[in-house]
Design an enzyme around this catalytic site. Structure first.
Site, PDB file in Angstrom:
ATOM      1  N   TYR A 148       0.856  -1.189   0.000  1.00 29.63           N
ATOM      2  CA  TYR A 148       0.000   0.000   0.000  1.00 29.63           C
ATOM      3  C   TYR A 148       0.892   1.239   0.000  1.00 29.63           C
ATOM      4  O   TYR A 148       1.734   1.416   0.878  1.00 29.63           O
ATOM      5  CB  TYR A 148      -0.876  -0.034   1.255  1.00 29.63           C
ATOM      6  CG  TYR A 148      -1.971   0.999   1.324  1.00 29.63           C
ATOM      7  CD1 TYR A 148      -3.276   0.681   0.971  1.00 29.63           C
ATOM      8  CD2 TYR A 148      -1.701   2.292   1.747  1.00 29.63           C
ATOM      9  CE1 TYR A 148      -4.292   1.623   1.050  1.00 29.63           C
ATOM     10  CE2 TYR A 148      -2.710   3.250   1.829  1.00 29.63           C
ATOM     11  CZ  TYR A 148      -4.009   2.902   1.478  1.00 29.63           C
ATOM     12  OH  TYR A 148      -5.008   3.839   1.553  1.00 29.63           O
ATOM     13  N   GLY A 149       0.717   2.066  -1.046  1.00 27.93           N
ATOM     14  CA  GLY A 149       1.510   3.306  -1.135  1.00 27.93           C
ATOM     15  C   GLY A 149       0.697   4.459  -0.582  1.00 27.93           C
ATOM     16  O   GLY A 149       0.587   4.642   0.627  1.00 27.93           O
ATOM     17  N   GLY A 150       0.071   5.225  -1.493  1.00 31.81           N
ATOM     18  CA  GLY A 150      -0.784   6.328  -1.054  1.00 31.81           C
ATOM     19  C   GLY A 150      -2.256   5.960  -1.098  1.00 31.81           C
ATOM     20  O   GLY A 150      -3.121   6.780  -0.759  1.00 31.81           O
ATOM     21  N   GLY A 151      -2.560   4.766  -1.588  1.00 30.90           N
ATOM     22  CA  GLY A 151      -3.960   4.334  -1.668  1.00 30.90           C
ATOM     23  C   GLY A 151      -4.780   5.117  -2.680  1.00 30.90           C
ATOM     24  O   GLY A 151      -5.995   5.195  -2.573  1.00 30.90           O
ATOM     25  N   THR A 152      -4.123   5.695  -3.699  1.00 30.43           N
ATOM     26  CA  THR A 152      -4.854   6.500  -4.689  1.00 30.43           C
ATOM     27  C   THR A 152      -5.229   5.684  -5.928  1.00 30.43           C
ATOM     28  O   THR A 152      -5.692   6.245  -6.923  1.00 30.43           O
ATOM     29  CB  THR A 152      -4.034   7.737  -5.131  1.00 30.43           C
ATOM     30  OG1 THR A 152      -2.867   7.278  -5.822  1.00 30.43           O
ATOM     31  CG2 THR A 152      -3.634   8.597  -3.948  1.00 30.43           C
ATOM     32  N   SER A 153      -5.030   4.391  -5.856  1.00 35.34           N
ATOM     33  CA  SER A 153      -5.370   3.504  -6.969  1.00 35.34           C
ATOM     34  C   SER A 153      -6.802   3.731  -7.446  1.00 35.34           C
ATOM     35  O   SER A 153      -7.704   3.902  -6.632  1.00 35.34           O
ATOM     36  CB  SER A 153      -5.219   2.068  -6.466  1.00 35.34           C
ATOM     37  OG  SER A 153      -6.231   1.253  -6.975  1.00 35.34           O
ATOM     38  N   ARG A 161     -14.631  16.026  -6.771  1.00 38.08           N
ATOM     39  CA  ARG A 161     -15.330  14.738  -6.651  1.00 38.08           C
ATOM     40  C   ARG A 161     -16.189  14.737  -5.384  1.00 38.08           C
ATOM     41  O   ARG A 161     -17.306  14.235  -5.390  1.00 38.08           O
ATOM     42  CB  ARG A 161     -14.326  13.586  -6.573  1.00 38.08           C
ATOM     43  CG  ARG A 161     -13.501  13.394  -7.824  1.00 38.08           C
ATOM     44  CD  ARG A 161     -12.468  12.304  -7.591  1.00 38.08           C
ATOM     45  NE  ARG A 161     -13.049  10.973  -7.722  1.00 38.08           N
ATOM     46  CZ  ARG A 161     -12.447   9.860  -7.277  1.00 38.08           C
ATOM     47  NH1 ARG A 161     -11.292   9.917  -6.655  1.00 38.08           N
ATOM     48  NH2 ARG A 161     -13.020   8.697  -7.457  1.00 38.08           N
ATOM     49  N   TYR A 180      -8.518  10.824 -22.353  1.00 34.79           N
ATOM     50  CA  TYR A 180      -8.937  10.795 -20.947  1.00 34.79           C
ATOM     51  C   TYR A 180     -10.361  11.319 -20.874  1.00 34.79           C
ATOM     52  O   TYR A 180     -10.615  12.481 -21.203  1.00 34.79           O
ATOM     53  CB  TYR A 180      -7.976  11.685 -20.156  1.00 34.79           C
ATOM     54  CG  TYR A 180      -8.100  11.578 -18.662  1.00 34.79           C
ATOM     55  CD1 TYR A 180      -7.303  10.695 -17.947  1.00 34.79           C
ATOM     56  CD2 TYR A 180      -9.001  12.368 -17.965  1.00 34.79           C
ATOM     57  CE1 TYR A 180      -7.400  10.598 -16.569  1.00 34.79           C
ATOM     58  CE2 TYR A 180      -9.106  12.277 -16.587  1.00 34.79           C
ATOM     59  CZ  TYR A 180      -8.300  11.390 -15.898  1.00 34.79           C
ATOM     60  OH  TYR A 180      -8.393  11.303 -14.535  1.00 34.79           O
TER      61      TYR A 180
HETATM   62  C1  LIG Z   1      -7.602  12.136  -8.096  1.00 36.57           C
HETATM   63  C2  LIG Z   1      -6.667  11.160  -8.756  1.00 36.57           C
HETATM   64  C3  LIG Z   1      -5.834  11.605  -9.755  1.00 36.57           C
HETATM   65  C4  LIG Z   1      -4.956  10.701 -10.387  1.00 36.57           C
HETATM   66  N1  LIG Z   1      -4.122  11.170 -11.361  1.00 36.57           N
HETATM   67  C5  LIG Z   1      -3.250  10.324 -11.956  1.00 36.57           C
HETATM   68  C6  LIG Z   1      -2.350  10.801 -12.954  1.00 36.57           C
HETATM   69  O1  LIG Z   1      -2.325  11.992 -13.280  1.00 36.57           O
HETATM   70  N2  LIG Z   1      -1.503   9.909 -13.522  1.00 36.57           N
HETATM   71  C7  LIG Z   1      -1.492   8.593 -13.139  1.00 36.57           C
HETATM   72  O2  LIG Z   1      -0.692   7.835 -13.664  1.00 36.57           O
HETATM   73  N3  LIG Z   1      -2.341   8.112 -12.209  1.00 36.57           N
HETATM   74  C8  LIG Z   1      -3.199   8.939 -11.593  1.00 36.57           C
HETATM   75  N4  LIG Z   1      -4.055   8.467 -10.630  1.00 36.57           N
HETATM   76  C9  LIG Z   1      -4.005   7.049 -10.245  1.00 36.57           C
HETATM   77  C10 LIG Z   1      -3.039   6.756  -9.065  1.00 36.57           C
HETATM   78  O3  LIG Z   1      -2.752   7.935  -8.370  1.00 36.57           O
HETATM   79  C11 LIG Z   1      -1.768   6.132  -9.575  1.00 36.57           C
HETATM   80  O4  LIG Z   1      -2.048   4.825 -10.018  1.00 36.57           O
HETATM   81  C12 LIG Z   1      -0.628   6.094  -8.555  1.00 36.57           C
HETATM   82  O5  LIG Z   1       0.542   5.696  -9.224  1.00 36.57           O
HETATM   83  C13 LIG Z   1      -0.865   5.166  -7.381  1.00 36.57           C
HETATM   84  O6  LIG Z   1       0.136   5.428  -6.412  1.00 36.57           O
HETATM   85  P1  LIG Z   1      -0.106   5.107  -4.874  1.00 36.57           P
HETATM   86  O7  LIG Z   1       1.160   5.348  -4.154  1.00 36.57           O
HETATM   87  O8  LIG Z   1      -1.292   5.791  -4.360  1.00 36.57           O
HETATM   88  O9  LIG Z   1      -0.343   3.532  -4.943  1.00 36.57           O
HETATM   89  P2  LIG Z   1      -1.496   2.667  -4.274  1.00 36.57           P
HETATM   90  O10 LIG Z   1      -2.813   3.126  -4.718  1.00 36.57           O
HETATM   91  O11 LIG Z   1      -1.264   2.552  -2.820  1.00 36.57           O
HETATM   92  O12 LIG Z   1      -1.186   1.249  -4.940  1.00 36.57           O
HETATM   93  C14 LIG Z   1      -1.361   1.037  -6.313  1.00 36.57           C
HETATM   94  C15 LIG Z   1      -0.796  -0.345  -6.686  1.00 36.57           C
HETATM   95  O13 LIG Z   1       0.611  -0.323  -6.520  1.00 36.57           O
HETATM   96  C16 LIG Z   1       1.032  -1.309  -5.578  1.00 36.57           C
HETATM   97  N5  LIG Z   1       2.111  -0.722  -4.794  1.00 36.57           N
HETATM   98  C17 LIG Z   1       2.119   0.469  -4.156  1.00 36.57           C
HETATM   99  N6  LIG Z   1       3.310   0.679  -3.572  1.00 36.57           N
HETATM  100  C18 LIG Z   1       4.061  -0.409  -3.853  1.00 36.57           C
HETATM  101  C19 LIG Z   1       5.386  -0.801  -3.523  1.00 36.57           C
HETATM  102  N7  LIG Z   1       6.190  -0.023  -2.803  1.00 36.57           N
HETATM  103  N8  LIG Z   1       5.822  -2.008  -3.961  1.00 36.57           N
HETATM  104  C20 LIG Z   1       5.034  -2.802  -4.711  1.00 36.57           C
HETATM  105  N9  LIG Z   1       3.786  -2.483  -5.058  1.00 36.57           N
HETATM  106  C21 LIG Z   1       3.307  -1.293  -4.633  1.00 36.57           C
HETATM  107  C22 LIG Z   1      -0.212  -1.627  -4.763  1.00 36.57           C
HETATM  108  O14 LIG Z   1      -0.167  -2.930  -4.233  1.00 36.57           O
HETATM  109  C23 LIG Z   1      -1.295  -1.475  -5.807  1.00 36.57           C
HETATM  110  O15 LIG Z   1      -1.383  -2.647  -6.572  1.00 36.57           O
HETATM  111  C24 LIG Z   1      -4.942   9.337  -9.992  1.00 36.57           C
HETATM  112  C25 LIG Z   1      -5.788   8.911  -8.961  1.00 36.57           C
HETATM  113  C26 LIG Z   1      -6.649   9.806  -8.347  1.00 36.57           C
HETATM  114  C27 LIG Z   1      -7.531   9.323  -7.250  1.00 36.57           C
END
Ligand SMILES: Cc1cc2nc3c(=O)[nH]c(=O)nc-3n(C[C@H](O)[C@H](O)[C@H](O)COP(=O)(O)OP(=O)(O)OC[C@H]3O[C@@H](n4cnc5c(N)ncnc54)[C@H](O)[C@@H]3O)c2cc1C
Length: 529
Positions: free
Chosen positions: A117-122, A387, A448
């Site tokens: 779990y990173g930032g949970g923004t998936s 949102r 998009y």
């Molecule tokens: C409002 C909004 C705007 C967004 N804009 C963009 C954008 O402009 N561009 C874009 O590409 N995406 C965007 N996203 C999607 C999302 O932010 C991306 O997919 C981002 O890369 C997820 O990062 P996270 O740290 O939140 O990962 P998480 O949501 O925590 O995890 C995502 C996936 O990565 C895995 N993971 C996380 N950390 C690790 C680690 N250290 N090792 C192994 N696996 C890991 C998790 O298990 C999961 O499968 C947006 C989402 C939202 C809600």
């Protein structure tokens, strides 16, 4: 404090302008806000943990709730209604590689599944906990956030992978550098999450996608440690960094990542151009990509999205004058807005914008100054708060994305928007859909699309509506030759469509890779493959 059932910090509000409210009412009718579950109600429904105690694992119900879902529309429907199908049984916040290894060994011993779990923004279901017999451990990397090494000469920085966007940039800025990776989720998303989902930043035209920036790292897999060295280039067989990119937590935990950095830009500037119609804009941005104009940002909106952007900007004398002037220059209601951005040295910025505006004018574009671009840049990380506002007005909003070649883009755009607009017709509901291109390549572009529909009081109906819309759009994407994801990844939501682009042997190769690094099937099952 971060909201548990929406976007961003509690108490931060992005209000909708009156003009945008009117537009929405005209397009969809009045919204209905379903009943919302309170935090206390949801906490009272968190079941007892099935995990045996471990000093690094917290069974705290609130932590478990906060790690149950990501940020997709279905995630929101579950969270807001309080009808959450499953919770992790524990959450761990490791601080070292050794602790990560210890947690993987514990998971194997107790038969638990692990979700990094990173930032949970998936937004495609990647961190969602799926119901199942095995207990689930959420492994939150937020405490692994340090800059470990900085090689100023080679422009390489190694971070612990749980570092969030603003923290990463602040640590680099202190030394005069930037990564330049700014997805819209930047305030919360992490370096590890970017790599694991093949993320794309808003200025990726200059800085590159995360796969261009990721130079190596360390993956702690259940089978062992995979070290990914940072060679400037290598012909030593297939590049295993590519396996970590987009791995969505299936192969192990990325604990360290080395990234390519750049000196902080000396200048940054934006420009706005309006085209009389979208097709002119499309030709202009294709030329900009193919002539390799050194821009950082290209964002071309369809006429519908242009109208939304103007409505969001509200009402002012300046805006009224701009609209009157554009109408006079032939850019009336069908106009398409193009935002351009450039950063780097002053000379590079003025050269890039000069070249881009030259191309835009040759395709009928009307230059509209720097203010719309500055407005966008100022609000770009605040916009997701809309949102929350929209939900509270009774509207669901979701986005979807793809990429195709320049031949495919116009058809993809028409097909995706058309199926979305029709998908809820039988229920007598309208769908408001509009799109932009935000990343252009010499061979094609991404697409998009944002779509909105009215919420129903019943969460089950909202979920069924989303499923209908998602299936219709995904099938249209596949049928028109687009990729099922240009930037959000696969997770659970795009999984059924992956075979269409990887083929059966491609999927088998991915499964074999998972088996090699995770022979016990511990890592994030049910996602990606
Ligand atoms: C409002 C909004 C705007 C967004 N804009 C963009 C954008 O402009 N561009 C874009 O590409 N995406 C965007 N996203 C999607 C999302 O932010 C991306 O997919 C981002 O890369 C997820 O990062 P996270 O740290 O939140 O990962 P998480 O949501 O925590 O995890 C995502 C996936 O990565 C895995 N993971 C996380 N950390 C690790 C680690 N250290 N090792 C192994 N696996 C890991 C998790 O298990 C999961 O499968 C947006 C989402 C939202 C809600």
């Amino acid at each position: 404090m971060r909201r548990w059932n929406g976007w961003g910090e509690e108490g931060v509000v992005f209000p909708l302008s009156e003009k945008a409210r009117v537009l929405l009412q005209e397009q969809l009718g009045p919204g209905t806000l379903p009943r919302e579950a309170t935090l206390e109600e949801v906490l009272s429904r968190v079941p007892p943990s099935r995990l045996p105690p471990h000093p690094l694992v917290s069974p705290d119900p609130e932590e478990r709730l906060r790690h149950a879902r990501g940020q997709s529309l279905p995630d929101w429907i579950f969270l807001r209604s309080g009808q959450i199908p499953a919770f992790p049984d524990g959450v761990a916040f490791p601080t070292t590689n050794e602790e990560v290894r210890a947690l993987l060994a514990y998971a194997r011993e107790v038969g638990a599944r692990v979700i990094p779990y990173g930032g949970g923004t998936s937004v495609a279901g990647q961190v969602s906990v799926l119901p199942g017999e095995a207990p689930v451990l959420s492994l939150d990397l937020r405490r692994m956030n340090r800059l470990l090494r900085l090689d100023e000469k080679s422009l390489l920085a190694t971070f612990e992978a749980g570092v969030q966007g603003p923290d990463l940039e602040a640590q680099l800025r202190a030394w005069g550098f930037t990564l330049g990776h700014f997805p819209q989720s930047f305030p919360y998303s992490t370096l590890g999450g970017w790599v694991a989902t093949r993320s794309v930043g808003q200025e990726s035209l200059r800085y590159g996608r995360i796969e261009d920036l990721f130079a190596g790292g360390r993956l702690e897999a259940p089978a062992g440690t995979l070290l990914l060295p940072s060679f400037p280039a290598s012909a030593a067989g297939p590049d295993l960094k590519q396996a970590a990119l987009g791995s969505e937590g299936r192969l192990g935990v990325l604990t360290e990542a080395t990234v390519r950095i750049r000196p902080l830009p000396k200048a940054e500037a934006f420009a706005a151009v309006f085209f009389r119609e979208f097709g002119e804009g499309l030709e202009a941005v294709r030329r900009m990509a193919q002539e390799e104009v050194p821009l950082s940002l290209v964002r071309l909106s369809t006429p519908e999205e242009t109208a939304v952007n103007l409505a969001l900007a509200g009402q002012s004398r300046g805006l009224a004058l701009l609209e009157a002037w554009l109408a006079l220059r032939g850019a009336g209601p069908g106009r398409a807005l193009l935002l351009l951005g450039a950063s780097g040295t002053r000379a590079r910025v003025s050269q890039a914008l000069g070249e881009a505006l030259g191309i835009a004018r040759a395709h009928g574009g009307v230059y509209a100054g720097q203010a719309p671009g500055r407005f966008w840049a100022h609000h770009r990380f605040r916009q997701p708060y809309l949102r929350n506002t929209l939900w509270e007005m009774g509207y669901a909003v979701d986005t979807l994305e793809t990429a195709g070649t320049w031949n495919q883009v116009p058809r993809l755009l028409l097909a995706v928007e058309a199926v979305l607009r029709e998908a809820l017709g039988e229920e007598g509901e309208r769908v408001y859909a509009f799109s932009h291109l935000s990343r252009v390549y010499p061979t094609g572009a991404n697409l998009y699309t944002t779509y909105l529909f009215r919420l129903h009081r019943d969460p089950g109906t909202n979920l069924a509506r989303w499923r209908k819309l998602k299936a219709a759009a995904s099938q249209a994407i596949v049928a028109h030759g687009g990729t099922i994801s240009h930037q959000h990844g696969v997770g659970t939501d795009h999984l059924p469509y992956l075979e269409a682009e990887k083929g059966p042997w491609g999927l088998e190769a991915l499964r074999a890779l998972c088996r090699a690094l995770d022979p016990w099937g511990l890592m994030n099952p049910g996602k990606l493959v």
